[in-house]
Design a protein around this motif. Sequence first.
Motif, short mmCIF file in Angstrom:
data_model
loop_
_atom_site.label_atom_id
_atom_site.label_comp_id
_atom_site.label_asym_id
_atom_site.label_seq_id
_atom_site.Cartn_x
_atom_site.Cartn_y
_atom_site.Cartn_z
N MET A 77 0.83 -1.20 0.00
CA MET A 77 0.00 0.00 0.00
C MET A 77 0.87 1.26 0.00
SD MET A 77 -2.88 -1.33 -0.33
CE MET A 77 -3.86 0.17 -0.30
N ARG A 78 2.00 1.19 0.69
CA ARG A 78 2.95 2.31 0.65
C ARG A 78 3.48 2.48 -0.76
NH1 ARG A 78 4.84 6.84 3.44
NH2 ARG A 78 6.94 7.30 2.71
N ASN A 79 3.81 1.38 -1.43
CA ASN A 79 4.29 1.45 -2.81
C ASN A 79 3.22 2.01 -3.74
OD1 ASN A 79 5.90 -1.69 -2.20
ND2 ASN A 79 6.87 0.32 -2.23
N LEU A 80 1.97 1.63 -3.50
CA LEU A 80 0.87 2.14 -4.32
C LEU A 80 0.71 3.64 -4.11
CD1 LEU A 80 -1.37 1.21 -6.27
CD2 LEU A 80 -2.86 0.93 -4.28
N PHE A 81 0.81 4.09 -2.87
CA PHE A 81 0.76 5.52 -2.58
C PHE A 81 1.92 6.25 -3.26
CE2 PHE A 81 2.26 9.02 0.14
CZ PHE A 81 1.17 9.86 0.10
N LEU A 144 20.12 14.40 -4.08
CA LEU A 144 18.80 14.06 -4.60
C LEU A 144 18.55 12.56 -4.62
CD1 LEU A 144 18.51 16.54 -7.62
CD2 LEU A 144 17.43 16.73 -5.36
N ASN A 145 19.57 11.77 -4.31
CA ASN A 145 19.40 10.33 -4.31
C ASN A 145 18.44 9.91 -3.20
OD1 ASN A 145 20.06 7.94 -5.64
ND2 ASN A 145 21.55 7.36 -4.08
N ASP A 146 17.53 8.99 -3.53
CA ASP A 146 16.54 8.49 -2.58
C ASP A 146 15.65 9.61 -2.04
OD1 ASP A 146 15.18 6.59 -1.13
OD2 ASP A 146 16.54 6.69 0.59
N THR A 147 15.19 10.47 -2.94
CA THR A 147 14.24 11.52 -2.58
C THR A 147 13.09 11.51 -3.59
OG1 THR A 147 15.35 13.22 -3.92
CG2 THR A 147 16.05 12.98 -1.61
N TYR A 148 11.92 11.96 -3.13
CA TYR A 148 10.77 12.04 -4.03
C TYR A 148 11.05 13.03 -5.16
CZ TYR A 148 7.77 9.36 -0.87
OH TYR A 148 7.21 8.37 -0.12
N ASP A 230 11.23 2.46 0.87
CA ASP A 230 10.10 3.27 1.33
C ASP A 230 9.67 4.33 0.34
OD1 ASP A 230 12.48 4.68 1.69
OD2 ASP A 230 11.62 5.91 3.29
N LYS A 231 10.42 4.52 -0.76
CA LYS A 231 10.03 5.49 -1.78
C LYS A 231 9.82 4.85 -3.14
CE LYS A 231 12.33 9.40 0.45
NZ LYS A 231 12.81 8.63 1.61
N GLN A 232 9.89 3.55 -3.23
CA GLN A 232 9.74 2.87 -4.51
C GLN A 232 8.27 2.72 -4.89
OE1 GLN A 232 11.94 -0.73 -3.81
NE2 GLN A 232 13.85 0.12 -4.60
#
Length: 285
Positions: A77-81, A144-148, A230-232
């Motif tokens: 659900m986190r990935n879907l979000f 910027l790596n691993d950022t939205y 957590d950001k994928q």
Amino acid sequence: MEHSSLAGRIFRGAALTLILLFFMFPIVWIFLMSFQTNEQILRIPPRILFEPTLSNYEALISGQLRTAAGNLQISFMRNLFNSVVLSSAAVLLALLLGVPAAYAFARFKFKLGETIAFTLLSFRFAPPLLVLLPLSLYYQELGLNDTYFGIVWVYQLIALPLILWIVRGYFEDISPDIEHAYRLAGHSWREAFTHIAVPLAGPGIAAAGLLSFIFCWNNFVFALILASADKQPVTVGALAFVTASGIQYGQIAAAIVLSVTPTLLLALYAQRYLVEGLSLGAVKG
């Protein structure tokens, strides 16, 4: 003549029905699999009638993936979000940058204009692995790596060229005389752009935005390399369903249904804008 016409209609109807069944069958089968357990899915021969279960959807929502070795924590659900946030933000940014650029390329002739436009388009065709190594190095230097924001920005390689070239074609189909007449009434070129050009090209902008959203949603490689778990997005998060103890087919099917639903609903909503695009031919010069 009437009999031949009736026979032709029946033949066309039967042919369309067979084509529709051929292309819709995998989608229907995936939908049915999402309500079955692994034992029911792997049963030979397969059965159309079965006792449905919501356990696959419950596992996705709760984050508890049931495997032969026990429960496994997942964050579907986190990935879907993440997919919704990343794709929506990427398309909005691409529209803010791409629509004015498309208008400039359609209305103004300047030195190296076509070269710049083709260069931007070439980014869309370049394989992702070609830019991932330098991008990952730059992102580490810039933080910027691993950022939205970093993922949204790299998604511009997907969305921006598509929006630029599609919307440019719609602007070129709009007669500039309409804008000239509007400006003769005392309005600025910015008002002509926002009040005349953009509304007339609205169906094209909606179509380009929809296609860009789908391409961003389906992207796999960029988020796999440039983002942590957590950001994928959901395309990368789906790897969690392939475990050492086996493949959870029912939960994979449920994940496919949930991940396809947002783009399907968006496409159904935007189809009216796509139909309106047919009226653009009426204003060609």
